[in-house]
Design a protein around this motif. Structure first.
Motif, PDB file in Angstrom:
ATOM      1  N   SER A 197       0.857  -1.186   0.000  1.00 45.26           N
ATOM      2  CA  SER A 197       0.000   0.000   0.000  1.00 45.26           C
ATOM      3  C   SER A 197       0.897   1.242   0.000  1.00 45.26           C
ATOM      4  N   PHE A 198       0.313   2.368  -0.382  1.00 48.02           N
ATOM      5  CA  PHE A 198       1.033   3.645  -0.390  1.00 48.02           C
ATOM      6  C   PHE A 198       1.600   3.934   1.002  1.00 48.02           C
ATOM      7  N   ASP A 199       0.788   3.741   2.036  1.00 50.53           N
ATOM      8  CA  ASP A 199       1.241   4.028   3.408  1.00 50.53           C
ATOM      9  C   ASP A 199       2.400   3.127   3.821  1.00 50.53           C
ATOM     10  N   GLU A 200       2.329   1.852   3.445  1.00 53.68           N
ATOM     11  CA  GLU A 200       3.411   0.941   3.815  1.00 53.68           C
ATOM     12  C   GLU A 200       4.697   1.320   3.085  1.00 53.68           C
ATOM     13  N   LEU A 201       4.547   1.678   1.812  1.00 49.26           N
ATOM     14  CA  LEU A 201       5.725   2.098   1.043  1.00 49.26           C
ATOM     15  C   LEU A 201       6.389   3.313   1.700  1.00 49.26           C
ATOM     16  N   LEU A 202       5.582   4.297   2.079  1.00 50.85           N
ATOM     17  CA  LEU A 202       6.133   5.506   2.707  1.00 50.85           C
ATOM     18  C   LEU A 202       6.881   5.165   3.988  1.00 50.85           C
ATOM     19  N   ALA A 203       6.329   4.235   4.763  1.00 47.86           N
ATOM     20  CA  ALA A 203       6.921   3.897   6.063  1.00 47.86           C
ATOM     21  C   ALA A 203       8.221   3.106   5.912  1.00 47.86           C
ATOM     22  N   ARG A 204       8.318   2.303   4.846  1.00 40.87           N
ATOM     23  CA  ARG A 204       9.465   1.388   4.733  1.00 40.87           C
ATOM     24  C   ARG A 204      10.574   1.858   3.805  1.00 40.87           C
ATOM     25  N   ALA A 205      10.251   2.705   2.846  1.00 37.39           N
ATOM     26  CA  ALA A 205      11.238   3.024   1.807  1.00 37.39           C
ATOM     27  C   ALA A 205      12.285   4.030   2.290  1.00 37.39           C
ATOM     28  N   ASP A 206      13.536   3.819   1.865  1.00 40.38           N
ATOM     29  CA  ASP A 206      14.592   4.804   2.090  1.00 40.38           C
ATOM     30  C   ASP A 206      14.586   5.848   0.976  1.00 40.38           C
ATOM     31  N   PHE A 207      14.094   5.423  -0.183  1.00 40.81           N
ATOM     32  CA  PHE A 207      13.954   6.331  -1.318  1.00 40.81           C
ATOM     33  C   PHE A 207      12.551   6.145  -1.878  1.00 40.81           C
ATOM     34  N   VAL A 208      11.841   7.238  -2.036  1.00 40.64           N
ATOM     35  CA  VAL A 208      10.487   7.197  -2.585  1.00 40.64           C
ATOM     36  C   VAL A 208      10.525   7.968  -3.899  1.00 40.64           C
ATOM     37  N   SER A 209      10.222   7.296  -5.006  1.00 39.74           N
ATOM     38  CA  SER A 209      10.283   7.974  -6.300  1.00 39.74           C
ATOM     39  C   SER A 209       8.910   7.956  -6.959  1.00 39.74           C
ATOM     40  N   LEU A 210       8.460   9.123  -7.417  1.00 36.21           N
ATOM     41  CA  LEU A 210       7.097   9.285  -7.939  1.00 36.21           C
ATOM     42  C   LEU A 210       7.070   9.124  -9.461  1.00 36.21           C
ATOM     43  N   HIS A 211       6.198   8.234  -9.932  1.00 33.95           N
ATOM     44  CA  HIS A 211       6.081   7.978 -11.373  1.00 33.95           C
ATOM     45  C   HIS A 211       4.629   7.842 -11.791  1.00 33.95           C
ATOM     46  N   VAL A 212       3.758   8.608 -11.167  1.00 33.25           N
ATOM     47  CA  VAL A 212       2.324   8.566 -11.491  1.00 33.25           C
ATOM     48  C   VAL A 212       1.974   9.740 -12.400  1.00 33.25           C
ATOM     49  N   PRO A 213       0.949   9.576 -13.239  1.00 33.46           N
ATOM     50  CA  PRO A 213       0.473  10.742 -13.993  1.00 33.46           C
ATOM     51  C   PRO A 213      -0.253  11.693 -13.045  1.00 33.46           C
ATOM     52  N   LEU A 214      -0.381  12.942 -13.437  1.00 35.54           N
ATOM     53  CA  LEU A 214      -1.150  13.888 -12.624  1.00 35.54           C
ATOM     54  C   LEU A 214      -2.631  13.746 -12.964  1.00 35.54           C
ATOM     55  N   THR A 215      -3.420  13.354 -11.952  1.00 37.78           N
ATOM     56  CA  THR A 215      -4.869  13.242 -12.100  1.00 37.78           C
ATOM     57  C   THR A 215      -5.490  13.844 -10.832  1.00 37.78           C
ATOM     58  N   ALA A 216      -6.816  13.896 -10.798  1.00 33.71           N
ATOM     59  CA  ALA A 216      -7.492  14.412  -9.598  1.00 33.71           C
ATOM     60  C   ALA A 216      -7.081  13.579  -8.379  1.00 33.71           C
ATOM     61  N   GLU A 217      -6.849  12.296  -8.616  1.00 30.66           N
ATOM     62  CA  GLU A 217      -6.518  11.364  -7.540  1.00 30.66           C
ATOM     63  C   GLU A 217      -5.082  11.536  -7.027  1.00 30.66           C
ATOM     64  N   THR A 218      -4.151  11.862  -7.912  1.00 30.55           N
ATOM     65  CA  THR A 218      -2.734  11.950  -7.500  1.00 30.55           C
ATOM     66  C   THR A 218      -2.314  13.359  -7.112  1.00 30.55           C
ATOM     67  N   ARG A 219      -3.142  14.367  -7.393  1.00 26.27           N
ATOM     68  CA  ARG A 219      -2.792  15.746  -7.041  1.00 26.27           C
ATOM     69  C   ARG A 219      -2.548  15.851  -5.530  1.00 26.27           C
ATOM     70  N   HIS A 220      -1.382  16.353  -5.166  1.00 26.15           N
ATOM     71  CA  HIS A 220      -1.003  16.537  -3.750  1.00 26.15           C
ATOM     72  C   HIS A 220      -1.044  15.247  -2.946  1.00 26.15           C
ATOM     73  N   MET A 221      -0.846  14.098  -3.598  1.00 26.53           N
ATOM     74  CA  MET A 221      -0.825  12.843  -2.820  1.00 26.53           C
ATOM     75  C   MET A 221       0.342  12.837  -1.821  1.00 26.53           C
ATOM     76  N   MET A 222       1.402  13.605  -2.129  1.00 24.10           N
ATOM     77  CA  MET A 222       2.486  13.785  -1.163  1.00 24.10           C
ATOM     78  C   MET A 222       2.238  15.094  -0.424  1.00 24.10           C
ATOM     79  N   GLY A 223       1.526  15.014   0.691  1.00 21.11           N
ATOM     80  CA  GLY A 223       1.251  16.183   1.521  1.00 21.11           C
ATOM     81  C   GLY A 223       1.762  15.933   2.931  1.00 21.11           C
ATOM     82  N   ALA A 224       1.359  16.786   3.864  1.00 23.63           N
ATOM     83  CA  ALA A 224       1.855  16.711   5.243  1.00 23.63           C
ATOM     84  C   ALA A 224       1.674  15.309   5.834  1.00 23.63           C
ATOM     85  N   ALA A 225       0.531  14.687   5.586  1.00 27.16           N
ATOM     86  CA  ALA A 225       0.275  13.355   6.164  1.00 27.16           C
ATOM     87  C   ALA A 225       1.272  12.337   5.621  1.00 27.16           C
ATOM     88  N   ALA A 226       1.547  12.410   4.324  1.00 27.40           N
ATOM     89  CA  ALA A 226       2.496  11.472   3.714  1.00 27.40           C
ATOM     90  C   ALA A 226       3.903  11.685   4.282  1.00 27.40           C
TER      91      ALA A 226
END
Ligand code: GLV
Ligand code: GLV
Length: 321
Positions: free
Chosen positions: A191-220
Motif C-alpha cells: 500500500s502507499f502508506d506501507e511504502l512511505l513507512a518502509r522506503a529509504d527512497f520514494v520515487s514518484l512515477h504517477v500521472p497527474l490526475t485528480a486522484e494523485t494531485r497533492h498525494m504527497m502532503g503533510a500526512a504522507a
C-alpha cells in the motif's frame, strides 16, 4: 492541411510534416507561447503539435472547429482536456516509450545527488567555502542495500526500478494493480502508506490526475523515515510543495530531488533556500537523441491522424475503433 507547432523542436518531425505536403507553421520563439499567441496562431489549423506548457481546454477547442488532431510533445498530457477532445472527435497523442530511459536516468541523477548532497557540496566548492577533505563533511545516506519505493509502476517507474539492479536494493512499489514488469524484478506490491513507512527512497512515477494531485502532503511526509529521500520526475502538483518545504526545513525527511514543480517555471520560494533539495528545470526527456525521436513520433502521430489513420501512440484510442 494546416499545422501549427507551438515552439521550435528538433527538425526531424518538422521535415516529415512538410514533406507530406502540409503547411507547417512553427512559432519562432524559444519560450512557451502565451495563450493569446496560441489562440491567434492556431486559427484555422487542422493539426496542432503542442508542448506540455500549452493549455488546451474546452473553451479553446470550442473556438477551433477545424481542429482534427493534437500531438503532444510529452508523455504526460494533463495540459489537454482529453475528454473534451474525444467529444469533438479530435485525436490526441503523446510520446511514451521513447523517453522512458532518459526520464528514469534523471530520477537516478536526482536520487544520487540528493543522497550524497552533491548540489550542496558543489555550491560550497564554487563559492570558495571548501577548506579541504574532512571526516564530518557532507555526510549523506547510503544507496546500496537500501529499500527503493516506486510510486506508480508504469513504463518509467519500471525502468527506474530495473536500473536499481546494480545497487542491490529491496524494491517496493504501489500501483492500482500488480505490474508484470515489477514482479519480474522481484518487487513487492504494498500500500502507499506501507511504502512511505518502509522506503529509504520514494520515487514518484504517477500521472497527474485528480486522484494523485497533492498525494504527497503533510500526512504522507509524517509517515516517511527521517533518513528518507523523495524523488519527483512526474508532475509537480503530485507534491504539495508548501508541505514539502516544511518537511525539509524540519528535517522530517533527509532530502528531496525534484525535476518538476507545481507552477513551472515558478517554484515555492522556500525551495531555493534549502540545502537539502536538488532542483532541476524539468529536463527528464532532455537528451539530444530523445528529443529527436520525440519529434519524429509526434510528427508521425499527427500525419496518421490527419490522414484518418490510427496513430502509433493514441491517448484516446476509442476514436479509431
Ligand atoms: C515531460 O514531462 C513529459 O511528460 O514528457
Ligand atoms: C578518500 O579519498 C580515501 O582515500 O579514503
Amino acid at each position: 492541411m494546416r499545422v501549427l507547432i507551438t515552439r521550435p523542436i528538433p527538425e526531424t518531425g518538422v521535415a516529415l510534416l512538410r514533406e507530406a505536403g502540409h503547411a507547417v507553421n512553427v512559432l519562432p520563439h524559444d519560450r512557451p507561447a502565451s495563450p493569446e499567441e496560441l489562440r491567434a496562431a492556431s486559427e484555422g489549423v487542422e493539426g496542432l503539435l503542442t508542448m506540455l506548457t500549452d493549455k488546451v481546454d474546452a473553451a479553446f477547442l470550442a473556438e477551433r472547429p477545424r481542429l482534427k488532431a493534437i500531438a503532444n510533445y510529452a508523455v504526460g498530457f494533463n495540459n489537454i482536456d482529453v475528454g473534451a477532445c474525444t467529444e469533438r472527435r479530435i485525436g490526441v497523442t503523446n510520446t511514451p516509450d521513447v523517453l522512458t530511459s532518459a526520464t528514469a536516468e534523471v530520477a537516478w541523477t536526482l536520487l544520487m545527488a540528493a543522497a550524497r548532497r552533491a548540489g550542496e557540496a558543489e555550491r560550497a566548492l564554487r563559492a570558495g567555502l571548501w577548506d579541504g577533505w574532512g571526516p564530518l563533511q557532507y555526510l549523506g545516506v547510503d544507496v546500496v542495500d537500501q529499500t527503493l519505493g516506486v510510486v506508480g509502476a508504469g513504463r518509467i517507474g519500471a525502468r527506474f526500478a530495473q536500473m536499481a539492479a546494480g545497487f542491490n536494493m529491496r524494491l517496493l512499489y504501489c500501483n492500482r494493480r500488480p505490474s508484470v514488469a515489477m514482479e519480474a524484478l522481484g518487487a513487492t506490491l504494498v500500500s502507499f502508506d506501507e511504502l512511505l513507512a518502509r522506503a529509504d527512497f520514494v520515487s514518484l512515477h504517477v500521472p497527474l490526475t485528480a486522484e494523485t494531485r497533492h498525494m504527497m502532503g503533510a500526512a504522507a511526509f509524517s509517515r516517511m523515515k527521517p533518513s528518507a529521500v523523495l524523488i519527483n520526475t512526474a508532475r509537480g502538483a503530485v507534491i504539495d510543495e508548501a508541505a514539502l518545504v516544511e518537511a525539509l526545513r524540519r528535517r522530517q525527511i533527509f532530502a528531496a530531488g525534484l525535476d518538476v514543480f507545481d507552477e513551472e517555471p515558478k517554484l515555492h520560494p522556500g525551495l531555493y533556500e534549502l540545502e537539502n533539495v536538488v532542483i532541476l528545470p524539468h529536463i527528464g526527456s532532455a537528451t539530444v537523441r530523445t528529443r529527436q525521436v520525440m519529434s519524429r513520433l509526434a510528427a508521425e502521430n499527427l500525419l496518421a491522424m490527419l490522414g484518418d489513420r490510427r496513430p502509433k501512440t493514441p491517448v484516446n484510442p476509442e476514436l479509431w475503433g
